[in-house]
Design an enzyme around this catalytic site. Structure first.
Site, PDB file in Angstrom:
ATOM      1  CE  LYS A  60      -6.837   0.780   3.858  1.00 25.66           C
ATOM      2  NZ  LYS A  60      -5.903   1.486   4.430  1.00 25.66           N
ATOM      3  CD  GLU A  71      -2.546   0.904   2.960  1.00 26.54           C
ATOM      4  OE1 GLU A  71      -2.036   0.316   3.721  1.00 26.54           O
ATOM      5  OE2 GLU A  71      -3.349   1.686   3.157  1.00 26.54           O
ATOM      6  CB  CYS A 105      -4.201  -2.107   4.704  1.00 32.12           C
ATOM      7  SG  CYS A 105      -2.838  -2.167   6.129  1.00 32.12           S
TER       8      CYS A 105
END
Ligand code: ACM
Length: 260
Positions: free
Chosen positions: A108, A38, A141
């Site tokens: 995300k 990321e 994540c």
């Protein structure tokens, strides 16, 4: 199919240096797909929105051009995280780039901690895409802590989950064993390492990048060293959702019981 992850400690704000580090680490690597962490090009601890705006790029920006060239030189597909500017928004994004160009971009969905003050929550949803005859999905994540995220990708046919991370809590590596088992998919987590202390922000990133098989076997897990690890996998194993002759994890689901 040979798949892997790249783990390193990015230098905050130095996109050029971080791209060079990735190029060096991939120098002798032979693989089909490699996942890169990321926000690999910018670092993580943005002090404010202005810093983020200055370091963000559109999906087809300079970092994409670098990754695309690298993909062509090495005949490899690369999934990598970056700060994506799009109109007035900045997303914490991840693109999958092959020698032919961008195949998919994921933004995300679940922002962690102070990311909420910087990024716009992702609007792409959990889409799968195909590469080399294999169905893939991407997560970034903190998405890991929502089982629904990987479940949605798996129900949509993803055989391999490409997970770009900057992990600061210790739970994900072990939790991903369960995510892999409950969905019978391969999961590749590419994490970063190191510390970032900027202003009053202080983060330690745990490393522990890994590849988990559909039966929960950890095919490789590292500690905090900069590295690339590649393993050979059989993605077709992720098409079989049977735990035994009487239990198919997907057809046994009781969707009608799960609504609130
Ligand atoms: C995180 O989502 N980067 C912890």
């Amino acid at each position: 199919m040979k798949v892997g992850f790249l783990q390193f400690n990015p230098t905050f704000g130095d996109r050029k240096k971080n791209c060079c580090t990735v190029r060096d680490l991939l120098m002798d690597v032979v693989a089909d797909i490699v996942v890169i962490p990321e926000l690999f090009n910018t670092g993580y601890a943005f002090l404010n929105k202005k810093e983020l705006i200055d370091l963000a790029e559109p999906a087809g920006g300079e970092t994409y051009e670098f990754v695309h060239r690298l993909a062509q030189e090495k005949s490899i597909a690369l999934a990598y995280g970056y700060a994506e500017s799009a109109g007035d928004s900045i997303y914490n994004s991840m693109s999958f780039v092959t020698p032919d160009g961008i195949v998919a971009t994921y933004r995300k969905s679940h922002l962690f901690f102070e990311e909420k003050f910087l990024f716009t929550p992702g609007d792409t949803g959990f889409k799968t895409f195909e590469y080399a005859g294999i169905k893939l999905g991407m997560l970034i994540c903190w998405d890991w802590i929502y089982p629904e995220a990987m479940r949605t990708l798996a129900l949509r046919g993803a055989q391999i989950i490409l997970h770009a991370a900057n992990l600061v809590t210790p739970y994900c590596p072990d939790a991903m064993k369960t995510r892999a088992i409950e969905n019978r998919v391969f999961v590749i987590t590419a994490d970063r390492t190191g510390d970032e202390t900027r202003g009053d922000k202080k983060y330690h990133f745990i490393g522990k990048s890994q590849i988990v098989a559909p039966d929960g076997d950890i095919l490789v897990r590292v500690e905090e060293e900069p590295c690339v690890k590649i393993v050979a996998i059989e993605p077709r194993l992720a098409l079989d959702k049977k735990m035994n002759t009487h239990n198919d994890l997907f057809t046994d689901r009781r969707d009608e019981l799960y609504s609130r």
